[in-house]
Motif scaffolding. Structure first.
Motif, PDB file in Angstrom:
ATOM      1  N   UNK A  20       0.832  -1.208   0.000  1.00  0.00           N
ATOM      2  CA  UNK A  20       0.000   0.000   0.000  1.00  0.00           C
ATOM      3  C   UNK A  20       0.867   1.258   0.000  1.00  0.00           C
ATOM      4  N   UNK A  21       1.987   1.212   0.717  1.00  0.00           N
ATOM      5  CA  UNK A  21       2.894   2.363   0.740  1.00  0.00           C
ATOM      6  C   UNK A  21       3.517   2.577  -0.635  1.00  0.00           C
ATOM      7  N   UNK A  22       3.888   1.499  -1.324  1.00  0.00           N
ATOM      8  CA  UNK A  22       4.446   1.641  -2.673  1.00  0.00           C
ATOM      9  C   UNK A  22       3.414   2.260  -3.623  1.00  0.00           C
ATOM     10  N   UNK A  23       2.174   1.865  -3.462  1.00  0.00           N
ATOM     11  CA  UNK A  23       1.125   2.459  -4.294  1.00  0.00           C
ATOM     12  C   UNK A  23       0.942   3.923  -3.923  1.00  0.00           C
ATOM     13  N   UNK A  24       1.039   4.243  -2.640  1.00  0.00           N
ATOM     14  CA  UNK A  24       0.935   5.642  -2.217  1.00  0.00           C
ATOM     15  C   UNK A  24       2.069   6.479  -2.788  1.00  0.00           C
ATOM     16  N   UNK A  25       3.276   5.910  -2.832  1.00  0.00           N
ATOM     17  CA  UNK A  25       4.408   6.637  -3.434  1.00  0.00           C
ATOM     18  C   UNK A  25       4.117   6.934  -4.900  1.00  0.00           C
ATOM     19  N   UNK A  26       3.547   5.946  -5.593  1.00  0.00           N
ATOM     20  CA  UNK A  26       3.171   6.166  -6.993  1.00  0.00           C
ATOM     21  C   UNK A  26       2.088   7.234  -7.101  1.00  0.00           C
ATOM     22  N   UNK A  27       1.122   7.215  -6.190  1.00  0.00           N
ATOM     23  CA  UNK A  27       0.046   8.207  -6.228  1.00  0.00           C
ATOM     24  C   UNK A  27       0.563   9.616  -5.934  1.00  0.00           C
ATOM     25  N   UNK A  28       1.619   9.702  -5.125  1.00  0.00           N
ATOM     26  CA  UNK A  28       2.199  11.015  -4.823  1.00  0.00           C
ATOM     27  C   UNK A  28       2.785  11.672  -6.065  1.00  0.00           C
ATOM     28  N   UNK A  29       3.064  10.874  -7.093  1.00  0.00           N
ATOM     29  CA  UNK A  29       3.501  11.451  -8.373  1.00  0.00           C
ATOM     30  C   UNK A  29       2.353  12.164  -9.083  1.00  0.00           C
ATOM     31  N   UNK A  30       1.128  11.977  -8.575  1.00  0.00           N
ATOM     32  CA  UNK A  30      -0.105  12.478  -9.202  1.00  0.00           C
ATOM     33  C   UNK A  30      -0.180  12.044 -10.665  1.00  0.00           C
ATOM     34  N   UNK A  31      -0.042  10.734 -10.931  1.00  0.00           N
ATOM     35  CA  UNK A  31      -0.066  10.234 -12.307  1.00  0.00           C
ATOM     36  C   UNK A  31      -1.491  10.128 -12.823  1.00  0.00           C
ATOM     37  N   UNK A  32      -1.603   9.934 -14.109  1.00  0.00           N
ATOM     38  CA  UNK A  32      -2.887   9.655 -14.733  1.00  0.00           C
ATOM     39  C   UNK A  32      -2.949   8.215 -15.239  1.00  0.00           C
ATOM     40  N   UNK A  33      -1.781   7.564 -15.296  1.00  0.00           N
ATOM     41  CA  UNK A  33      -1.694   6.161 -15.680  1.00  0.00           C
ATOM     42  C   UNK A  33      -0.801   5.454 -14.671  1.00  0.00           C
ATOM     43  N   UNK A  34      -1.243   4.258 -14.217  1.00  0.00           N
ATOM     44  CA  UNK A  34      -0.437   3.490 -13.281  1.00  0.00           C
ATOM     45  C   UNK A  34      -0.205   2.085 -13.824  1.00  0.00           C
ATOM     46  N   UNK A  35       1.060   1.655 -13.775  1.00  0.00           N
ATOM     47  CA  UNK A  35       1.450   0.308 -14.171  1.00  0.00           C
ATOM     48  C   UNK A  35       1.846  -0.460 -12.912  1.00  0.00           C
ATOM     49  N   UNK A  36       1.329  -1.668 -12.749  1.00  0.00           N
ATOM     50  CA  UNK A  36       1.623  -2.464 -11.561  1.00  0.00           C
ATOM     51  C   UNK A  36       2.053  -3.865 -11.976  1.00  0.00           C
ATOM     52  N   UNK A  37       3.229  -4.271 -11.509  1.00  0.00           N
ATOM     53  CA  UNK A  37       3.779  -5.578 -11.859  1.00  0.00           C
ATOM     54  C   UNK A  37       3.527  -6.551 -10.714  1.00  0.00           C
ATOM     55  N   UNK A  38       2.505  -7.383 -10.869  1.00  0.00           N
ATOM     56  CA  UNK A  38       2.121  -8.383  -9.880  1.00  0.00           C
ATOM     57  C   UNK A  38       2.098  -7.794  -8.463  1.00  0.00           C
ATOM     58  N   UNK A  39       1.224  -6.803  -8.235  1.00  0.00           N
ATOM     59  CA  UNK A  39       1.189  -6.126  -6.935  1.00  0.00           C
ATOM     60  C   UNK A  39       0.722  -7.004  -5.788  1.00  0.00           C
ATOM     61  N   UNK A  40       0.120  -8.158  -6.097  1.00  0.00           N
ATOM     62  CA  UNK A  40      -0.377  -9.036  -5.030  1.00  0.00           C
ATOM     63  C   UNK A  40       0.561 -10.206  -4.762  1.00  0.00           C
ATOM     64  N   UNK A  41       1.714 -10.223  -5.392  1.00  0.00           N
ATOM     65  CA  UNK A  41       2.643 -11.341  -5.246  1.00  0.00           C
ATOM     66  C   UNK A  41       3.046 -11.537  -3.784  1.00  0.00           C
ATOM     67  N   UNK A  42       2.932 -12.779  -3.283  1.00  0.00           N
ATOM     68  CA  UNK A  42       3.331 -13.164  -1.930  1.00  0.00           C
ATOM     69  C   UNK A  42       2.440 -12.577  -0.825  1.00  0.00           C
ATOM     70  N   UNK A  43       1.291 -12.013  -1.177  1.00  0.00           N
ATOM     71  CA  UNK A  43       0.369 -11.525  -0.157  1.00  0.00           C
ATOM     72  C   UNK A  43      -0.705 -12.573   0.116  1.00  0.00           C
ATOM     73  N   UNK A  44      -1.271 -12.563   1.328  1.00  0.00           N
ATOM     74  CA  UNK A  44      -2.385 -13.465   1.605  1.00  0.00           C
ATOM     75  C   UNK A  44      -3.620 -12.961   0.866  1.00  0.00           C
ATOM     76  N   UNK A  45      -4.651 -13.812   0.788  1.00  0.00           N
ATOM     77  CA  UNK A  45      -5.804 -13.504  -0.055  1.00  0.00           C
ATOM     78  C   UNK A  45      -6.512 -12.233   0.391  1.00  0.00           C
ATOM     79  N   UNK A  46      -6.571 -11.980   1.688  1.00  0.00           N
ATOM     80  CA  UNK A  46      -7.222 -10.753   2.178  1.00  0.00           C
ATOM     81  C   UNK A  46      -6.536  -9.520   1.609  1.00  0.00           C
ATOM     82  N   UNK A  47      -5.196  -9.500   1.676  1.00  0.00           N
ATOM     83  CA  UNK A  47      -4.463  -8.332   1.200  1.00  0.00           C
ATOM     84  C   UNK A  47      -4.466  -8.254  -0.331  1.00  0.00           C
ATOM     85  N   UNK A  48      -4.517  -9.413  -0.996  1.00  0.00           N
ATOM     86  CA  UNK A  48      -4.625  -9.390  -2.455  1.00  0.00           C
ATOM     87  C   UNK A  48      -5.897  -8.678  -2.881  1.00  0.00           C
TER      88      UNK A  48
END
Length: 254
Positions: A146-174
């Motif tokens: 979530x912090x990595x996504x927040x860092x990306x959001x702080x760029x105030x982008x209009x397009x976001x690319x995510x490379x397997x953002x749920x890798x190694x997370x439990x199902x709840x966090x995925x």
């Protein structure tokens, strides 16, 4: 912002990784990239984000060829969230998110009200405001993502690319992470390995196999028993749901 790729081709020495790939992503759409390991998902994602230069073809963001845009200017429009990003530095959550403001600041500029507002908004959007002074090393895997996504959001982008953002997370966090990404007012392109999660959260799906697009369309159009057998080499039942475009896959043993 829309994302359009035309006839992308990329190789490492003589090995072709991405071959003649063309895709189009509408503004505000969530596109999922799926495929077996080694199919070219991560490489295609980096080509689309301008982190790799194609041998042939081009990528346009909102009609503009990204090869003609500086990396700094491009970073103000798009953000990339890589899988398993880590740091051994003793930093706080807020310190990590502040890095997202780098494309908007010059070497001599001080920290501005706009910078502070962007960080505060990013913290709020990922529900980490109360953790802003917490040490990075003390966070769980889901919290770090979530912090990595927040860092990306702080760029105030209009397009976001995510490379397997749920890798190694439990199902709840995925599910939590993908819910959050889908609810953002952004164009998102996500490389995923979980096919049911792709069906749940993506508006459209592109299937890669050995660097080639094998299928593209809504989850219901793409995730068929035949495709799962031919591309992923698994037997499965694909059932409908109250939302016809959101199929559910039940894998068979053997």
């Amino acid at each position: 912002m829309s994302v359009v790729a035309e006839n992308l081709h990329w190789r490492v020495k003589r090995k072709v990784i991405v071959s003649d790939v063309s895709i189009s992503v509408a503004q505000g759409e969530t596109l999922g990239l799926i495929g077996p390991n080694g199919s070219g998902k991560s490489s295609l994602l980096r080509l689309l984000a301008g982190l790799k230069k194609p041998v042939l073809g081009r990528v346009q963001i909102n009609g503009q060829d990204i090869a003609k845009v500086s990396r700094r200017a491009l970073s103000r429009q798009l953000a990339f969230v890589q899988q398993n990003a880590a740091t051994d530095t003793n930093v706080t959550v807020r310190d990590v998110i502040r890095l997202g403001r780098t494309p908007h600041r010059s070497a001599l500029s001080g920290w501005s009200e706009d910078d502070e507002a962007a960080v505060a908004t990013a913290l709020d959007r990922v529900d980490m405001t109360t953790r802003r002074t917490q040490a990075w090393q003390t966070l769980s895997g889901g919290e770090r993502q979530r912090v990595h996504i927040a860092r990306a959001l702080a760029q105030t982008p209009q397009v976001m690319f995510l490379d397997e953002p749920t890798n190694h997370l439990d199902i709840h966090h995925q599910i939590e992470i993908l819910h959050m990404v889908r609810d953002l007012d952004l164009t998102s392109i996500i490389a995923l390995h979980d096919l049911n999660l792709a069906a749940m959260f993506c508006d459209r799906i592109v299937v890669l196999d050995a660097g080639v697009v094998r299928a593209s369309g809504t989850p219901a159009e793409v995730l068929t028993q035949e495709l799962l057998r031919d591309v992923f080499r698994v037997s499965a039942e694909v059932s409908g749901s109250p939302d016809a475009d959101r199929p559910h896959i039940r894998f068979k043993a053997g």
